[in-house]
Motif scaffolding. Structure first.
Motif, short mmCIF file in Angstrom:
data_model
loop_
_atom_site.label_atom_id
_atom_site.label_comp_id
_atom_site.label_asym_id
_atom_site.label_seq_id
_atom_site.Cartn_x
_atom_site.Cartn_y
_atom_site.Cartn_z
N ASN A 1 0.88 -1.01 0.01
CA ASN A 1 -0.30 -0.04 -0.08
C ASN A 1 0.79 1.27 -0.10
O ASN A 1 0.44 2.33 -0.50
CB ASN A 1 -0.94 0.08 1.34
CG ASN A 1 -2.06 -0.93 1.13
OD1 ASN A 1 -2.47 -1.32 -0.10
ND2 ASN A 1 -2.58 -1.55 2.20
N ALA A 2 2.06 1.16 0.47
CA ALA A 2 3.09 2.33 0.43
C ALA A 2 3.39 2.75 -1.01
O ALA A 2 3.69 3.59 -1.23
CB ALA A 2 4.40 1.98 1.20
N GLN A 3 2.95 1.83 -2.10
CA GLN A 3 3.48 2.17 -3.30
C GLN A 3 2.08 2.27 -4.19
O GLN A 3 2.26 2.28 -5.34
CB GLN A 3 4.23 1.29 -4.12
CG GLN A 3 5.49 0.79 -3.36
CD GLN A 3 6.64 1.96 -3.27
OE1 GLN A 3 6.44 2.92 -4.33
NE2 GLN A 3 7.20 2.35 -2.26
N THR A 4 0.87 2.44 -3.47
CA THR A 4 -0.31 2.48 -4.30
C THR A 4 -0.19 3.85 -5.28
O THR A 4 -0.83 3.34 -6.45
CB THR A 4 -1.58 2.59 -3.36
OG1 THR A 4 -1.73 1.39 -2.42
CG2 THR A 4 -2.74 2.70 -4.12
N ALA A 5 0.25 4.79 -4.84
CA ALA A 5 0.32 6.07 -5.65
C ALA A 5 1.05 5.72 -7.20
O ALA A 5 0.61 6.09 -8.20
CB ALA A 5 1.01 7.18 -4.97
N SER A 6 2.03 4.78 -6.98
CA SER A 6 2.77 4.38 -8.28
C SER A 6 2.01 3.22 -8.92
O SER A 6 2.33 3.16 -10.20
CB SER A 6 4.10 3.91 -7.68
OG SER A 6 4.76 5.23 -7.09
#
Length: 831
Positions: free
Chosen positions: A310-315
């Motif tokens: 989830n820490a990379q959801t923006a990507s």
């Protein structure tokens, strides 16, 4: 005595001048009269001594001559322009400038000439002057309808009660502009409707493509019409379409959108949590931990791994949700971003990964991009392959194919079949998506085969799921063990019976044969299947999946997002549960213009000809291309033998400067089917190619400036008018006017040499020269003004003054005589 006789000549000359001037005054109100002038000249003189030249010292002497009086040498006609007086009679004519009307007192054998235009039609239709002389000119040729002014003049006669017969239309001329701009306002029409089949139309409703049903939606020469005679099943270049406000969508190369048909979703269950190492790439973004981490239990491992994802959801666009303690559900609703980096779920796991998250691709969204150079739509389960479209049919078919066969609805890393999804373009010009239930017949998953072969194994697989209807002409290579009682060739075969191939083939020569569900092939071999056979692929079941539609922008290298296209398409967003209602885009429009005109058949009956123009694309030269639908009301025919017979289609294209490039058809063949002449040829004149004298395509509102045709109904003569060239124009009760005749005009080299002949007429003389006859307003000939007469050019004030001069001259001459008489008396008294 000389003075006496000189006085007598003076009296005689002035008497003649008085006669001339009296005539001028008498004709001061005579139409077209030209006044005359008496010209005085000296008589011979008596010479008593001649002139001598200077000699020596003696100078020269002039002659001695005594005049013998005067005489009127000529009477000159002055043909100056008289004033024009308007009248209330249409057939009154006045000449402004040089020339004479030509009239004949004997039906054209001899001619006289006049400036008096007091004309009218007599009881026999002869155009005559006040003397009854017939005006000369030229008549309309009954065959050509033209007036030949190079032919000899003749009597102008227009028969009383003249009628004009009906004339069938032979030519339609159109001047218009078809808007090439980015805003067309209300000059638009919904794009053509499209069904869910690509390359064919199911006209008989059996779900099977027959040869007769083949249809290329992007071929402007292949036409299909609805029951209301509306053109249908035709794609339009998406690059020239408009939104509901009439504003251009203006798709450029590579622009388009991402469309997602379901949330991409997959899951993994963490079981061995003791030494879990996360080392994966999601949608191109690497996600890893620092290497084996001790977790308290599987639930803890799942929670921490989900947090890393989830820490990379923006990507990546992917979110991780922990369920059931140790189960991680990965999902992507495909609603963020405009590139492939945040689309779908594409996981690549390295060899160092120990999370049990395997390499997989869950694809539910694809990118659709416009190209003007021809569609290259992919049908693969691969979101890296852009679906390129040019026309509305390209996009419709690409979306439907993906929704049916290229979406992983179940999240198992492979595409699923959801062939009940249907995408059409409805009558309102909207892309309409429906998600029915059940297994539909369609080509996308191999549901039907035509003119093909099938082996025994495939046939058995299909029979295990579906009944099979074999079309006439099919040939089986195997016998069939029936699962239910079946009638074949008039004989009933019971369930369990084996029917030989030869028996079935014999029946197939004249009829269709239905093999019931659950039957099996007996023997080995291949069968030939004719067009019209209904087969369904062996692995088909009624799999129904809900749709969750998402539309977002599409960007790329040097490619910007097209907000107008997104605005049109994103109306379909939302959930579409299997078996529920449809979802539609906004209305999509094409620039359009409709013009109508009336055409006439040989009986004079009037019919409406309608031309509809619809913008469909751009030409190779950068101009616009439009389709045309030309129609007449039934039972009229334009397209004999081709349904619908009252409609023909065509195209018209323009150069990049808006000038006309080409168009077709150029001619129509019209049959009214009302007893008039059939196969009436009507040419279409849209202007000169490469010019701007007909139909153009500029960036200005579409409009028709004029549309004319040359046919008319029969009519009776109701009025006469005459133009400045002397053309007699008849007005008829059908509303049309035609040139019936033309008045001739004559000029002379020396018009003063004409001889008056009474009745305001002149005749030519050897000194006037031969009459030069032609039409008015040409060469030196003056123009003609109708409802007007030329007044006499005699000036009363000048004439009265001249009378005083003549009177004084006469008095003086008489005084000479009386003085001479007194001198003679003196002489006589001296004798």
């Amino acid at each position: 005595m000389r003075a006496l006789w000189a006085g007598v000549t003076g009296l005689q000359a002035h008497q003649t001048a008085m006669d001339v001037e009296s005539n001028n005054i008498a004709n001061v109100n005579t139409t077209g009269y030209k006044y005359s002038r008496a010209n005085f000249a000296t008589l011979l003189s008596q010479t008593t001594s001649i002139a001598t030249a200077p000699t020596g010292t003696l100078g020269g002497q002039n002659s001695t001559q005594i005049g013998l009086g005067t005489t009127v040498s000529t009477v000159t006609k002055i043909f100056s322009q008289g004033s024009i007086e308007t009248t209330d009679k249409d057939t009154d004519l006045a000449i402004s400038g040089s020339g004479f009307f030509v009239v004949s007192p004997d039906g054209g054998t001899t001619y006289k000439y006049t400036r008096d235009g007091d004309f009218e039609f007599d009881a026999d239709g002869n155009f005559v002057d006040s003397n009854g002389y017939i005006v000369q000119g030229w008549l309309q040729d009954e065959d050509t309808g033209e007036i030949d002014t190079t032919s000899p003049v003749t009597n102008i006669t227009i028969a009383p009660g003249l009628t004009t017969p009906a004339s069938a239309t032979t030519k339609v001329t159109v001047k218009a502009n078809l808007d090439s701009g980015t805003s067309v306002g209300t000059n638009k029409t919904s794009i053509y409707s499209l069904d869910s089949n690509s390359g064919w139309v199911d006209t008989d409703g059996d779900g099977v493509k027959d040869t007769a049903e083949v249809h290329d939606e992007d071929d402007s020469g292949s036409n299909l019409f609805t029951s209301d005679d509306e053109l249908t099943e035709r794609g339009i270049d998406f690059g020239v379409l408009y939104d509901s406000d009439g504003e251009a969508i203006s798709l450029n190369e590579g622009q388009g959108s991402w469309i997602s048909y379901a949330d991409a979703e997959t899951s993994v269950t963490i079981s061995d949590y003791t030494a879990v190492n996360l080392d994966i790439t999601i949608n191109g973004t690497t996600i890893t931990n620092s290497g084996p981490v001790d977790y308290t239990d599987a639930d803890d491992a799942a929670t921490q791994l989900a947090s890393l994802i989830n820490a990379q959801t923006a990507s990546t666009g992917v979110t991780a949700t922990v369920t059931s303690g140790n189960k991680i559900v990965l999902s992507n609703d495909n609603s963020t971003g405009t590139t492939s980096a945040t689309r779908n779920i594409k996981i690549v796991a390295s060899t160092a990964d120990t999370t049990e998250i395997d390499t997989t691709s869950v694809i539910t969204a694809y990118q659709y991009a416009y190209t003007s150079s021809g569609a290259t739509t992919s049908t693969d389960y691969d979101d890296s392959e852009t679906r390129y479209f040019t026309t509305t049919e390209d996009l419709r078919n690409a979306m439907q194919t993906d929704a049916r066969t290229n979406v992983d609805y179940t999240g198992d890393g492979a595409s699923d079949i959801n062939d009940s999804v249907s995408i059409i373009v409805n009558d309102s010009g909207q892309f309409e998506i429906s998600n029915t239930t059940g297994d539909a017949f369609n080509e996308d998953d191999g549901d039907f085969i035509e003119d093909d072969t099938i082996d025994e194994t495939s046939l058995n697989s299909i029979l295990s799921n579906h009944s099979v209807t074999l079309a006439t002409g099919s040939v089986l290579g195997v016998g069939i063990v029936l699962s239910a009682d079946t009638v074949i060739g008039g004989t009933t075969y019971l369930a369990g019976a084996t029917v030989p191939a030869a028996t079935i083939n014999a029946a197939l020569t004249t009829e269709t044969v239905t093999l019931p569900l659950g039957s099996t092939a007996s023997g080995t071999g291949t069968s030939t299947i004719e067009s019209g056979t209904n087969l369904k692929s062996a692995d088909e079941t009624s799999e129904d999946y809900d749709l969750n539609l998402t539309v977002t922008g599409l960007t790329g290298t040097n490619i910007s997002q097209n907000d107008s296209f997104i605005s049109v398409m994103d109306a379909i967003q939302g959930t579409l549960t299997a078996g529920t209602t449809t979802r539609t885009t906004e209305n999509i429009y094409a620039a359009a213009l409709t013009t109508t005109t009336e055409i006439y058949d040989s009986l004079g009956s009037k019919h409406t000809l309608t031309i509809q123009y619809t913008k469909t694309g751009t030409s190779s030269s950068g101009g616009t291309e439009w389709s045309m639908v030309i129609s007449v009301p039934e039972p009229g025919e334009l397209n004999s033998g081709v349904e619908p017979e009252n409609i023909v289609t065509g195209t018209i294209s323009f150069n990049s400067d808006g000038s006309l490039s080409t168009y077709t058809p150029r001619n129509l063949t019209y049959t009214a089917n009302n007893g008039s002449t059939s196969n009436q040829s009507v040419s279409l004149d849209f202007g000169s190619l490469g010019q701007f004298d007909g139909i153009t395509s500029f960036d200005k509102d579409s409009s028709t400036s004029s549309i004319n045709q040359n046919g008319y109904a029969g009519g009776d003569l109701t009025g006469i008018s005459i133009d400045e060239t002397g053309t007699i124009i008849g007005s008829f009760s059908n509303g049309y006017s035609f040139s019936l005749a033309q008045v001739a005009m004559a000029t002379f080299t020396n018009e003063t040499g004409l001889e008056s002949d009474g009745g305001n007429c002149y005749i030519s003389t050897t000194n006037s020269g031969t009459a030069i006859v032609g039409q008015a307003s040409t060469g030196s000939k003056g123009s003609i003004q109708s409802s007007a007469l030329e007044m006499s050019n005699a000036d009363l004030s000048r004439s009265l003054t001249q009378l005083i001069v003549i009177q004084r001259g006469y008095q003086a001459s008489s005084k000479v005589i009386t003085t001479a008489d007194e001198m003679l008396n003196v002489l006589l008294q001296m004798t």
